[in-house]
Design an enzyme around this catalytic site. Sequence first.
Site, short mmCIF file in Angstrom:
data_model
loop_
_atom_site.label_atom_id
_atom_site.label_comp_id
_atom_site.label_asym_id
_atom_site.label_seq_id
_atom_site.Cartn_x
_atom_site.Cartn_y
_atom_site.Cartn_z
N CYS A 96 0.84 -1.19 0.00
CA CYS A 96 0.00 0.00 0.00
C CYS A 96 0.88 1.24 0.00
O CYS A 96 1.88 1.32 0.74
CB CYS A 96 -0.90 0.00 1.24
SG CYS A 96 -1.87 1.51 1.42
N GLU A 126 3.23 -5.69 9.10
CA GLU A 126 3.56 -4.33 8.66
C GLU A 126 4.65 -3.71 9.54
O GLU A 126 5.59 -3.10 9.04
CB GLU A 126 2.31 -3.44 8.70
CG GLU A 126 2.60 -2.02 8.23
CD GLU A 126 1.45 -1.05 8.44
OE1 GLU A 126 1.73 0.14 8.72
OE2 GLU A 126 0.28 -1.47 8.34
N THR A 164 -0.01 1.75 10.16
CA THR A 164 -1.10 2.48 9.52
C THR A 164 -2.49 2.06 9.97
O THR A 164 -3.47 2.76 9.68
CB THR A 164 -1.04 2.33 7.98
OG1 THR A 164 -1.19 0.95 7.64
CG2 THR A 164 0.28 2.85 7.44
N SER A 222 -7.01 -9.43 11.05
CA SER A 222 -7.03 -8.06 10.54
C SER A 222 -6.87 -7.05 11.67
O SER A 222 -7.74 -6.93 12.53
CB SER A 222 -8.34 -7.80 9.79
OG SER A 222 -8.53 -6.42 9.57
#
Length: 312
Positions: A96, A126, A164, A222
């Site tokens: 992303c 991430e 993020t 998630s």
Amino acid sequence: MKLLLSKPRGFCAGVDRAIETVEKALDTWGAPIYVKHEIVHNRHVVNRLRDMGAIFIEDLDEVPEGSRLIYSAHGVSPQVREHAKRRNLIEIDATCGLVTRVHSAVKRYAKMGYQILLIGHRNHVETVGTAGEAPDVTTVVESPEDVAKLEFSQDQKLFYITQTTLSLDDVKDIAEALHEKYPQVETLPSSSICYATTNRQLALRQIAEETQLVLVVGDPQSSNSNRLVEVAKRRGVPAYLINNEGEILPQWLEGVRVIGLTAGASTPEKVVQACIQRLMELGVTSVEDVVFTTEDVVFQLPKEVLIQRIGS
């Protein structure tokens, strides 16, 4: 019983781009296409792409030399990219763009002599990738308690940035603790929490006070879906994370007049609609969309896939 549907919800531009990258690669070059880590954290998406011929791996040594490898939306460390080059893999980067912005900032501030304070979940893919940009000067901070344990001097140059997909509430608490302990700490002019995470949390806040129950449709892996559950709970509303309509328990609805429903940024709308249908079977009599904002962000596909698509 009334159902309030929070909008925006579900897929964001980064997730759309990552999924389409895998689809276009399979369409252009055929199976198998290898993907480092799950392309997004949603088993519905991953299973569908796996059925199409995508192979999700963690260890690059499992990928035959010279094969195509897609990096997931969460990003990877420079060490992973170096490993891929040693194996002559053809890299396709579906990271992303908002994650890439965080990577760039970490590299920039590390070169300027700053210690990096990375606010995030230590084991999230991430965070692992971002920390890999400057591992010798990066400290992961998960809570205000972690801030209290930091031992930097008051004249040390410090820079903080975030994963993020974090909770706005949690980041606020940690950032306040950092500023209190280290008044000299610096950060970016604008938040590194992505627009989609922010919008979904603010949209849910908007309806939370009206509800007696919040359901978040999303995968247990998630991060942004789990943070949505926390947003509701932090405001005193019972909340549950569900990955499909079969996980809705009728007893949750007892005595409830208004239900709020949202979905994480990697959740397909098809799954959301199945959950809405199940709630109607369980007694919901009216459904209302509550729009916080409209998203029109679009990220261009990686050049490797885009060039092939234009060429065809």
